[in-house]
Design a protein around this motif. Structure first.
Motif, mmCIF file in Angstrom:
data_model
loop_
_atom_site.group_PDB
_atom_site.id
_atom_site.type_symbol
_atom_site.label_atom_id
_atom_site.label_comp_id
_atom_site.label_asym_id
_atom_site.label_seq_id
_atom_site.Cartn_x
_atom_site.Cartn_y
_atom_site.Cartn_z
ATOM 1 N N GLU A 161 38.552 29.287 33.358
ATOM 2 C CA GLU A 161 39.707 29.528 34.215
ATOM 3 C C GLU A 161 40.238 30.947 34.048
ATOM 4 O OE1 GLU A 161 42.301 26.247 33.326
ATOM 5 O OE2 GLU A 161 41.266 24.926 34.723
ATOM 6 N N ILE A 162 40.171 31.483 32.815
ATOM 7 C CA ILE A 162 40.526 32.891 32.596
ATOM 8 C C ILE A 162 39.571 33.777 33.387
ATOM 9 C CG2 ILE A 162 40.588 34.767 30.899
ATOM 10 C CD1 ILE A 162 41.405 32.626 28.808
ATOM 11 N N LEU A 163 38.288 33.475 33.299
ATOM 12 C CA LEU A 163 37.284 34.248 34.024
ATOM 13 C C LEU A 163 37.518 34.194 35.530
ATOM 14 C CD1 LEU A 163 34.652 35.868 34.051
ATOM 15 C CD2 LEU A 163 33.397 33.695 33.970
ATOM 16 N N ALA A 164 37.836 33.015 36.044
ATOM 17 C CA ALA A 164 38.073 32.876 37.483
ATOM 18 C C ALA A 164 39.294 33.667 37.920
ATOM 19 C CB ALA A 164 38.246 31.395 37.834
ATOM 20 N N ALA A 165 40.371 33.561 37.146
ATOM 21 C CA ALA A 165 41.606 34.269 37.496
ATOM 22 C C ALA A 165 41.401 35.776 37.438
ATOM 23 C CB ALA A 165 42.729 33.843 36.561
ATOM 24 N N TRP A 166 40.759 36.257 36.364
ATOM 25 C CA TRP A 166 40.524 37.687 36.208
ATOM 26 C C TRP A 166 39.612 38.209 37.317
ATOM 27 C CZ3 TRP A 166 38.382 40.245 31.089
ATOM 28 C CH2 TRP A 166 38.591 41.628 31.163
ATOM 29 N N SER A 167 38.567 37.459 37.605
ATOM 30 C CA SER A 167 37.634 37.884 38.645
ATOM 31 C C SER A 167 38.323 37.994 39.994
ATOM 32 C CB SER A 167 36.465 36.892 38.739
ATOM 33 O OG SER A 167 35.736 36.846 37.546
ATOM 34 N N LEU A 168 39.227 37.055 40.276
ATOM 35 C CA LEU A 168 39.897 37.088 41.568
ATOM 36 C C LEU A 168 40.791 38.318 41.708
ATOM 37 C CD1 LEU A 168 41.250 34.335 43.754
ATOM 38 C CD2 LEU A 168 42.788 36.213 43.209
ATOM 39 N N VAL A 169 41.680 38.545 40.727
ATOM 40 C CA VAL A 169 42.610 39.670 40.881
ATOM 41 C C VAL A 169 41.874 41.004 40.809
ATOM 42 C CG1 VAL A 169 44.678 38.451 40.133
ATOM 43 C CG2 VAL A 169 43.251 39.581 38.411
ATOM 44 N N HIS A 170 40.857 41.085 39.937
ATOM 45 C CA HIS A 170 40.119 42.350 39.825
ATOM 46 C C HIS A 170 39.291 42.607 41.083
ATOM 47 C CE1 HIS A 170 38.545 45.710 37.471
ATOM 48 N NE2 HIS A 170 37.423 45.511 38.140
ATOM 49 N N GLY A 171 38.615 41.568 41.547
ATOM 50 C CA GLY A 171 37.830 41.729 42.768
ATOM 51 C C GLY A 171 38.699 42.053 43.960
ATOM 52 N N ARG A 198 49.366 35.030 48.121
ATOM 53 C CA ARG A 198 48.690 33.788 48.509
ATOM 54 C C ARG A 198 47.273 33.729 47.960
ATOM 55 N NH1 ARG A 198 51.816 34.897 53.052
ATOM 56 N NH2 ARG A 198 50.135 36.015 54.130
ATOM 57 N N ALA A 199 46.610 34.883 47.896
ATOM 58 C CA ALA A 199 45.257 34.919 47.330
ATOM 59 C C ALA A 199 45.297 34.598 45.835
ATOM 60 C CB ALA A 199 44.626 36.282 47.565
ATOM 61 N N ILE A 200 46.285 35.171 45.140
ATOM 62 C CA ILE A 200 46.394 34.936 43.699
ATOM 63 C C ILE A 200 46.712 33.472 43.413
ATOM 64 C CG2 ILE A 200 47.755 35.481 41.637
ATOM 65 C CD1 ILE A 200 48.033 38.337 42.821
ATOM 66 N N GLU A 201 47.500 32.856 44.280
ATOM 67 C CA GLU A 201 47.820 31.434 44.102
ATOM 68 C C GLU A 201 46.561 30.584 44.036
ATOM 69 O OE1 GLU A 201 52.142 30.433 45.977
ATOM 70 O OE2 GLU A 201 50.537 30.891 47.407
ATOM 71 N N ARG A 202 45.512 31.022 44.729
ATOM 72 C CA ARG A 202 44.265 30.252 44.735
ATOM 73 C C ARG A 202 43.595 30.252 43.364
ATOM 74 N NH1 ARG A 202 46.773 29.873 48.711
ATOM 75 N NH2 ARG A 202 46.025 29.576 50.847
ATOM 76 N N ALA A 203 44.033 31.192 42.496
ATOM 77 C CA ALA A 203 43.430 31.281 41.164
ATOM 78 C C ALA A 203 44.178 30.451 40.138
ATOM 79 C CB ALA A 203 43.394 32.737 40.706
ATOM 80 N N LEU A 204 45.227 29.753 40.549
ATOM 81 C CA LEU A 204 45.948 28.905 39.605
ATOM 82 C C LEU A 204 44.983 27.910 38.953
ATOM 83 C CD1 LEU A 204 49.224 28.163 41.579
ATOM 84 C CD2 LEU A 204 49.060 29.348 39.402
ATOM 85 N N PRO A 205 44.967 27.841 37.629
ATOM 86 C CA PRO A 205 44.029 26.920 36.957
ATOM 87 C C PRO A 205 44.158 25.499 37.473
ATOM 88 C CG PRO A 205 45.056 28.401 35.363
ATOM 89 C CD PRO A 205 45.749 28.640 36.673
ATOM 90 N N LEU A 206 43.064 24.969 37.950
ATOM 91 C CA LEU A 206 43.085 23.641 38.557
ATOM 92 C C LEU A 206 43.395 22.550 37.541
ATOM 93 C CD1 LEU A 206 39.976 23.953 40.903
ATOM 94 C CD2 LEU A 206 42.385 24.217 41.493
ATOM 95 N N GLY A 207 43.029 22.783 36.294
ATOM 96 C CA GLY A 207 43.253 21.757 35.291
ATOM 97 C C GLY A 207 44.613 21.840 34.636
ATOM 98 N N GLY A 208 45.409 22.822 35.029
ATOM 99 C CA GLY A 208 46.678 23.021 34.352
ATOM 100 C C GLY A 208 47.865 22.566 35.146
ATOM 101 N N LYS A 209 49.019 22.901 34.622
ATOM 102 C CA LYS A 209 50.280 22.540 35.264
ATOM 103 C C LYS A 209 50.508 23.442 36.471
ATOM 104 C CE LYS A 209 52.170 21.492 30.712
ATOM 105 N NZ LYS A 209 53.178 21.887 29.708
ATOM 106 N N THR A 210 51.367 23.064 37.379
ATOM 107 C CA THR A 210 51.664 23.897 38.552
ATOM 108 C C THR A 210 53.150 24.158 38.668
ATOM 109 O OG1 THR A 210 51.797 21.910 39.937
ATOM 110 C CG2 THR A 210 49.670 23.058 39.843
ATOM 111 N N CYS A 211 53.886 24.031 37.575
ATOM 112 C CA CYS A 211 55.327 24.306 37.618
ATOM 113 C C CYS A 211 55.743 25.180 36.465
ATOM 114 C CB CYS A 211 56.090 22.983 37.615
ATOM 115 S SG CYS A 211 55.776 21.972 36.156
#
Length: 211
Positions: A161-171, A198-211
């Protein structure tokens, strides 16, 4: 005394803070000429000092570029933290704010961003660089940790999830700098921050909390 003053002036000491003056000149040199065209002589000329003056603070071009990369890393870290200070104090908002700070720094400082991530000329093992760079990375890690409720570095899922989030914002930052998002041009023109958010929101860890 007069001859000593003259020698100091020729060496560049008339700046008062030669190191800061050289770093400011180095940033402008990098912006205008890119890392491949960057030279100590060019920096000295831009700073208005002798070509030998940089040796008082920097051993060579690599040393100066390392110091400039370290300065960039501190600004980069601070851009994310400053964005978080403006956001609501919940995990979701803090995570998104750090991503906005990441992208905004890149767009405002493309030459420094490229120096940190696209160049091999600085010494990235230098503690001056590695400390603020690690602190910047930990802003992302702590954001994911707050959303998940655990230490993401200790689990394969968390690291993914760190990799996904980092890849999204960096890309996203790289694509925006390169002007490769023509399909979203209207959205970016109408509301750039909202579109990025809105793009960054898509990187919210799916397995984590959303609040």
């Amino acid at each position: 005394m007069a001859s000593d003053t003259a020698r100091r002036q020729r060496a560049g000491y008339h700046h008062g803070d030669l190191r800061a003056a050289l770093l400011a000149a180095a940033e402008q040199e990098l912006i205008e000429k890119g890392v491949e065209g960057f030279s100590l002589r060019g920096v000295a000329k831009r700073a208005g000092v002798s070509h030998a003056a940089p040796a008082h603070h920097f051993r060579d071009t690599k040393d100066l570029l390392t110091a400039l990369a370290a300065l960039a890393a501190r600004r980069f870290r601070d851009a994310m933290l400053d964005r978080q200070l403006q956001a609501p104090r919940n995990a979701r908002s803090q995570f998104i704010a750090s991503g906005l700070g990441y992208v905004e720094f890149a767009l405002a400082n493309p030459a420094l961003f490229d120096l940190m991530f696209g160049s091999k000329r600085p010494d990235f093992a230098s503690e001056d660089f590695s400390t603020p760079a690690s602190e910047a990375f930990m802003v992302l890690v702590e954001g994911v940790a707050a959303l998940r409720g655990d230490d993401p570095l200790t689990l394969a899922e968390g690291r993914a999830e760190i990799l996904a989030a980092w890849s999204l914002v960096h890309g996203l930052a790289e694509l925006l700098i390169a002007g490769r998002l023509a399909f979203a041009e209207a959205d970016l023109a109408a509301d750039r921050e909202g579109t990025i958010l809105r793009a960054i929101e898509r990187a919210l860890p799916l397995g984590g909390k959303t609040c």
